[in-house]
Design an enzyme around this catalytic site. Structure first.
Site, PDB file in Angstrom:
ATOM      1  N   LYS A  35       0.842  -0.769   0.149  1.00  0.00           N
ATOM      2  CA  LYS A  35       0.064   0.325  -0.029  1.00  0.00           C
ATOM      3  C   LYS A  35       1.461   1.190   0.286  1.00  0.00           C
ATOM      4  O   LYS A  35       2.111   0.738   0.892  1.00  0.00           O
ATOM      5  CB  LYS A  35      -0.908   0.250   0.778  1.00  0.00           C
ATOM      6  CG  LYS A  35       0.229   0.018   2.491  1.00  0.00           C
ATOM      7  CD  LYS A  35      -0.961  -0.427   3.925  1.00  0.00           C
ATOM      8  CE  LYS A  35      -0.003  -0.367   4.827  1.00  0.00           C
ATOM      9  NZ  LYS A  35      -1.003  -0.739   6.266  1.00  0.00           N
ATOM     10  N   TYR A 260      17.132  29.876   8.769  1.00  0.00           N
ATOM     11  CA  TYR A 260      15.516  29.845   9.457  1.00  0.00           C
ATOM     12  C   TYR A 260      15.913  30.121  10.929  1.00  0.00           C
ATOM     13  O   TYR A 260      15.836  29.055  11.553  1.00  0.00           O
ATOM     14  CB  TYR A 260      14.192  29.231   9.533  1.00  0.00           C
ATOM     15  CG  TYR A 260      14.337  29.517   7.909  1.00  0.00           C
ATOM     16  CD1 TYR A 260      14.121  30.154   7.396  1.00  0.00           C
ATOM     17  CD2 TYR A 260      14.047  28.315   6.837  1.00  0.00           C
ATOM     18  CE1 TYR A 260      13.131  31.117   6.200  1.00  0.00           C
ATOM     19  CE2 TYR A 260      13.796  28.714   5.384  1.00  0.00           C
ATOM     20  CZ  TYR A 260      13.311  29.481   4.829  1.00  0.00           C
ATOM     21  OH  TYR A 260      12.781  30.087   4.160  1.00  0.00           O
TER      22      TYR A 260
END
Ligand code: PLP
Length: 364
Positions: A35, A260
């Protein structure tokens, strides 16, 4: 030069891990769980590499159709069954096997007429409390499904799922197993025939032979990541290498803050590398400074926040490193489990999260 990030998939490792699953559960058939685009590895190439599996399991009709359209003829099980009534026609046409976990699905099946046959898996909730019928109603549901004209003898099987298999000693494992045994044995005594059963995921496959039954359902172990919460030597081979390269090397001074939010500050003058990989590729944004990254095969440490397309690493031990040098984010030599633990998540999430913009390449 094109952006260097890529996921290199080793098809031989997939086959090796499947053979380990077989060896650990020699009396069971193997339903390989592919999956979520085979946990990010690419459903079709993975299905081909795992051709020796007895069946495949996926999460949706769309995932199953992708396999059928690629010519995969194996048994395919939809682990959550139907999401809509309209899916039934295609499921029959393409001989997809359905998990049945709720009343709505039973009603859709009862309203459906078909000349072809359909294989169903009745899902029992033995204690995970997510999907499935409670044991005390499962038998009645079984009997309703048995009456469907298109379900042939042997066309019904039992399935349940373990909540704590990654901790082999957890008390819930024994409880779930005993509830599963109780219902399937009761059914057997009532009907005088044995239906096939499936309970084990990767973790149970590797640690609890008493959960193997007729079908085991390995997922994560096929991709070479350990399913166990505790470290163990399992001889699994990582199937994916998430690779990139340095795109800049910078000299920074003590006190310079990096990236950042000024999240990290250089404790001394140092050499930093900038790597072309970020959270838009699926590298976890929550990986903290210190998370290992291999540059030229040698360990370095992530510093500062993970950006969308880049990370920075401390090149302290290899000041000679230069743009273009190879970087490994996870794979052989740096287990994805290690990076996941640093980032407060699990290998499954990192593997599934490798984004569509990362090219996959395949080698056997
Ligand atoms: C995903 C899934 C598996 C595979 O689990 P792993 O831990 O990856 O081995 C097995 N069974 C069901 C029902 C699943 O949803």
């Amino acid at each position: 030069m094109t952006r260097p990030v890529r996921a290199r998939i080793n098809l031989q490792s997939l086959a090796h891990n499947l053979s380990l699953a077989r060896r650990a559960a020699p009396d069971s058939r193997v339903m390989a769980v592919i999956k979520a685009n085979a946990y990010g590895h690419g459903a079709v190439p993975v299905a081909r590499a795992l051709g020796a599996a007895d069946a495949f399991a996926v999460a949706s009709l769309e995932e199953a159709m992708q396999l059928r359209e690629a010519g995969i003829r194996h048994e395919i099980v939809l682990l959550e069954g139907l999401f809509e009534r309209d899916e039934l026609e295609l499921a029959v046409t393409h001989q997809l096997q359905l998990v049945v976990h709720c009343e709505q699905q039973v009603a859709w099946l009862e309203q459906f007429r078909s000349g072809a046959s359909l294989q169903l898996w009745l899902k029992v909730d033995t204690g995970m409390h997510r999907l499935g019928f409670a044991p005390d109603v499962a038998l009645a549901v079984w009997q309703r499904l048995q009456r469907l004209g298109y379900v042939k003898t042997g066309g019904l099987r039992w399935l349940s799922h373990l909540a704590c298999a990654d901790e082999p000693g957890h008390a819930l494992n024994a409880q779930q197993l005993s509830r599963f045994n109780e219902i399937t044995h009761f059914f057997e005594s009532l009907q005088g025939v044995r239906a096939e059963c499936s309970l084990a995921n990767s973790a149970a496959l590797l640690t609890r032979p008493d959960t193997h039954f007729d079908w085991v359902r390995p997922g994560i172990m096929l991709y070479g990541a350990s399913p166990l919460a505790a470290a163990a030597d399992l001889d699994l081979h990582p199937a994916m290498a998430l690779e990139s390269a340095l795109i800049a090397v910078q000299q920074r001074c003590k006190g310079d803050s990096i990236g950042y939010g000024q999240d990290w500050t250089c404790p001394r003058d140092m050499t930093l590398g900038v790597v072309a990989v970020g959270y838009a590729d699926g590298y976890p944004r929550h990986a903290p400074s210190g998370t290992p990254v291999l540059v030229n095969g040698q360990p370095t440490a992530l510093v500062g926040r993970v950006s969308m397309d880049m990370i920075c690493v401390d090149l302290g031990d290899q000041p000679q490193a230069k743009p273009g040098d190879p970087v490994l984010l996870w794979g052989e030599g740096l287990p994805v489990e290690t990076v996941a633990a640093q980032a407060g998540t699990i290998s499954y999430e990192l593997l599934c999260g490798v984004s569509a913009r990362v090219p996959r390449s395949y080698a056997s």
